[in-house]
Design an enzyme around this catalytic site. Structure first.
Site, PDB file in Angstrom:
ATOM      1  N   GLU A   1       0.830  -1.201   0.000  1.00 17.91           N
ATOM      2  CA  GLU A   1       0.000   0.000   0.000  1.00 17.91           C
ATOM      3  C   GLU A   1       0.868   1.256   0.000  1.00 17.91           C
ATOM      4  O   GLU A   1       0.365   2.359   0.150  1.00 17.91           O
ATOM      5  CB  GLU A   1      -0.922   0.011   1.216  1.00 17.91           C
ATOM      6  CG  GLU A   1      -1.917  -1.145   1.223  1.00 17.91           C
ATOM      7  CD  GLU A   1      -2.834  -1.115   2.428  1.00 17.91           C
ATOM      8  OE1 GLU A   1      -3.914  -0.525   2.323  1.00 17.91           O
ATOM      9  OE2 GLU A   1      -2.442  -1.672   3.473  1.00 17.91           O
TER      10      GLU A   1
ATOM     11  N   ARG B   1       5.139   2.750  -1.415  1.00 20.13           N
ATOM     12  CA  ARG B   1       6.006   2.867  -2.586  1.00 20.13           C
ATOM     13  C   ARG B   1       7.273   2.014  -2.433  1.00 20.13           C
ATOM     14  O   ARG B   1       7.996   2.152  -1.440  1.00 20.13           O
ATOM     15  CB  ARG B   1       6.394   4.337  -2.789  1.00 20.13           C
ATOM     16  CG  ARG B   1       7.273   4.590  -3.996  1.00 20.13           C
ATOM     17  CD  ARG B   1       7.301   6.070  -4.339  1.00 20.13           C
ATOM     18  NE  ARG B   1       7.918   6.861  -3.281  1.00 20.13           N
ATOM     19  CZ  ARG B   1       9.198   7.205  -3.244  1.00 20.13           C
ATOM     20  NH1 ARG B   1      10.015   6.796  -4.199  1.00 20.13           N
ATOM     21  NH2 ARG B   1       9.677   7.936  -2.272  1.00 20.13           N
TER      22      ARG B   1
ATOM     23  N   GLY C   1       0.058   1.879   4.179  1.00 22.31           N
ATOM     24  CA  GLY C   1      -0.437   2.972   3.357  1.00 22.31           C
ATOM     25  C   GLY C   1       0.481   4.186   3.366  1.00 22.31           C
ATOM     26  O   GLY C   1       0.746   4.763   4.418  1.00 22.31           O
TER      27      GLY C   1
ATOM     28  N   ALA D   1       2.105   2.984   8.257  1.00 21.07           N
ATOM     29  CA  ALA D   1       1.627   4.014   7.340  1.00 21.07           C
ATOM     30  C   ALA D   1       2.530   5.242   7.383  1.00 21.07           C
ATOM     31  O   ALA D   1       2.918   5.708   8.460  1.00 21.07           O
ATOM     32  CB  ALA D   1       0.194   4.398   7.700  1.00 21.07           C
TER      33      ALA D   1
ATOM     34  N   GLY E   1      21.944   7.155   8.168  1.00 20.06           N
ATOM     35  CA  GLY E   1      22.594   7.912   9.232  1.00 20.06           C
ATOM     36  C   GLY E   1      21.705   8.270  10.398  1.00 20.06           C
ATOM     37  O   GLY E   1      22.139   8.988  11.315  1.00 20.06           O
TER      38      GLY E   1
ATOM     39  N   ASN F   1      10.027   8.325  20.428  1.00 14.55           N
ATOM     40  CA  ASN F   1       9.609   8.718  21.769  1.00 14.55           C
ATOM     41  C   ASN F   1       8.830  10.029  21.653  1.00 14.55           C
ATOM     42  O   ASN F   1       9.386  11.063  21.266  1.00 14.55           O
ATOM     43  CB  ASN F   1      10.836   8.885  22.660  1.00 14.55           C
ATOM     44  CG  ASN F   1      10.471   9.165  24.101  1.00 14.55           C
ATOM     45  OD1 ASN F   1       9.582   9.961  24.398  1.00 14.55           O
ATOM     46  ND2 ASN F   1      11.183   8.514  25.020  1.00 14.55           N
ATOM     47  N   SER F   2       7.564   9.994  21.971  1.00 12.80           N
ATOM     48  CA  SER F   2       6.709  11.158  21.771  1.00 12.80           C
ATOM     49  C   SER F   2       7.063  12.317  22.700  1.00 12.80           C
ATOM     50  O   SER F   2       6.672  13.461  22.444  1.00 12.80           O
ATOM     51  CB  SER F   2       5.238  10.775  21.973  1.00 12.80           C
ATOM     52  OG  SER F   2       5.020  10.267  23.276  1.00 12.80           O
TER      53      SER F   2
END
Length: 395
Positions: free
Chosen positions: A265, A267, A282, A308, A331, A373-374
């Site tokens: 879904e 490239r 996706g 995705a 890298g 890590n948000s």
């Protein structure tokens, strides 16, 4: 002339024993589409049968028939391309005679090609100039559009492995054309005839302008392979049985593809390949050799999930996961906890794994889950605890 199969075998043996003869890597007979203004331009070559490191008996018959037709057969060259002639067809028919009655379906396909050409109706509109017989003896830079197409066929039919053929200079041998379905039209011809075509309502509905046709214009896929949008797979791509290519953001370039049942879904750029059981989510992007991979073709392992809109520019091992939106380039700095290092070492004995690694360091490392890590924005890696499984009913 051969009357029996033993006669045929003796004839082939005699041809192959001669000093001038050499087994080709690949060969075949193609119908060619020529330029509408410049007939010397070969816009497309369609091979009903592709021989790649096989069927050397047929190769010997073809080369000998060309020699008897007066062609100069110099097998020291990397490739040879000839027009066919009545003399060539007659000699081939006489040589293949013992096999003609059983040349049907999947049997003796080269004999079928010769028989079909020899029996074309006079009023078919086709002439000897519409066909070429092509041989490749060395895998060097292709020197003709016909040999480029033969190599692309070898890739798309799976007779040659992805990234195994020399395609350097292939673009230079092909002509940018307007495509109406699977028929190429010379752009200069359209410009020359634009006024009359438009005023008469005959200007074609052009589907694309490119040097390459679409995969499905030349290749019949396996029964369990699905391509939901024909322009999503370029000719020269290779799709293993069970691959599904969805519409939308999916795309597979030439000399790229899948090595088993894969959900696509996203490239898959030129020279990239994806292992069996993997899922390219996706909008996910696997970079090509000219787009951020340091020139190294990207390989995605088996049973790996690319989430995705993720982006991959370096090799990823088996049973790995990239979370949605994560980018891993050669890298890219990736942080691991001490616990993650120990867990990954346990399933990857002999691999150098540390608390700080670059994307390129994960070559051959399996079972990795790449995340961001948000809170800190750091790219981190840990031991994957999920199994990536495709829906067997879909593949």
């Amino acid at each position: 002339m051969a009357f029996t199969k033993d006669d045929f075998k003796e004839l082939v043996s005699n041809i192959q024993s001669q000093d001038w003869y050499k087994n080709p890597i690949g060969f075949g007979i193609a119908k060619v589409d020529r330029g509408q203004l410049n007939p010397e331009k070969i816009l497309q070559a369609s091979y009903p049968v592709v021989n790649w490191e096989e069927n050397f008996g047929s190769a010997a018959i073809f080369l000998n028939a060309l020699k008897e037709a007066g062609e100069n057969i110099d097998t020291s060259k990397s490739e040879l391309v000839f027009n066919i002639s009545d003399k060539f067809l007659t000699t081939c028919i006489e040589s293949f005679r013992p096999y003609i009655p059983e040349a049907k379906g999947q049997e003796h396909k080269n004999v079928q090609v010769i028989s079909t050409l020899a029996s074309l109706p006079i009023d078919s509109g086709l002439t000897a100039d519409d066909y070429r017989v092509v041989f490749i003896f060395e895998d060097t830079n292709p020197a003709s559009a016909e040999s480029v197409y033969l190599k692309l066929y070898a890739l798309s039919t799976g007779k040659a492995a992805l990234r195994s053929l020399n395609l350097d200079g292939a673009f230079g041998q092909l002509h940018n054309s307007a495509w109406v379905g699977n028929q190429p039209i010379e752009l200069d011809w359209l410009r020359e005839n634009e006024i009359s075509l438009k005023l008469s309502g005959k200007f074609p509905s052009i589907t694309k302008v490119d040097k390459f046709p679409q995969f499905l214009d030349h290749v019949i896929p396996a029964d369990n392979t699905r391509i939901l949008d024909t322009n999503k797979v370029r000719f020269g791509a290779q799709l293993a049985a069970g691959t599904t290519v969805m519409p939308g953001a999916a795309y597979i370039n030439f000399n790229a593809g899948t090595e088993g049942a894969v959900m696509v879904e996203g490239r898959i750029s030129s020279s990239a390949k994806v292992g069996a059981g993997s899922d390219v989510g996706g909008g996910a992007s696997i970079l090509g050799v000219l787009s951020g991979t340091d020139g190294v073709p990207v390989t995605i392992g088996d049973n790996t999930l690319l989430g995705a809109n993720s982006c991959t520019g370096t090799a990823i091992g088996d049973s790995c996961i990239l979370d949605a939106g994560v980018t891993i380039l050669p890298g890219t700095k990736i942080t691991l906890s001490e616990k993650a290092v120990e867990q990954l070492k346990e399933i990857n004995p002999g691999k150098e794994i540390s608390t700080v690694m670059k994307g390129m360091d994960f070559l051959g490392v399996n079972g990795v889950h790449f995340r961001v890590n948000s809170q800190t924005g750091q790219t981190i890696a840990m031991r994957s605890t999920r199994e990536v499984k495709l829906n067997a009913d879909l593949h």
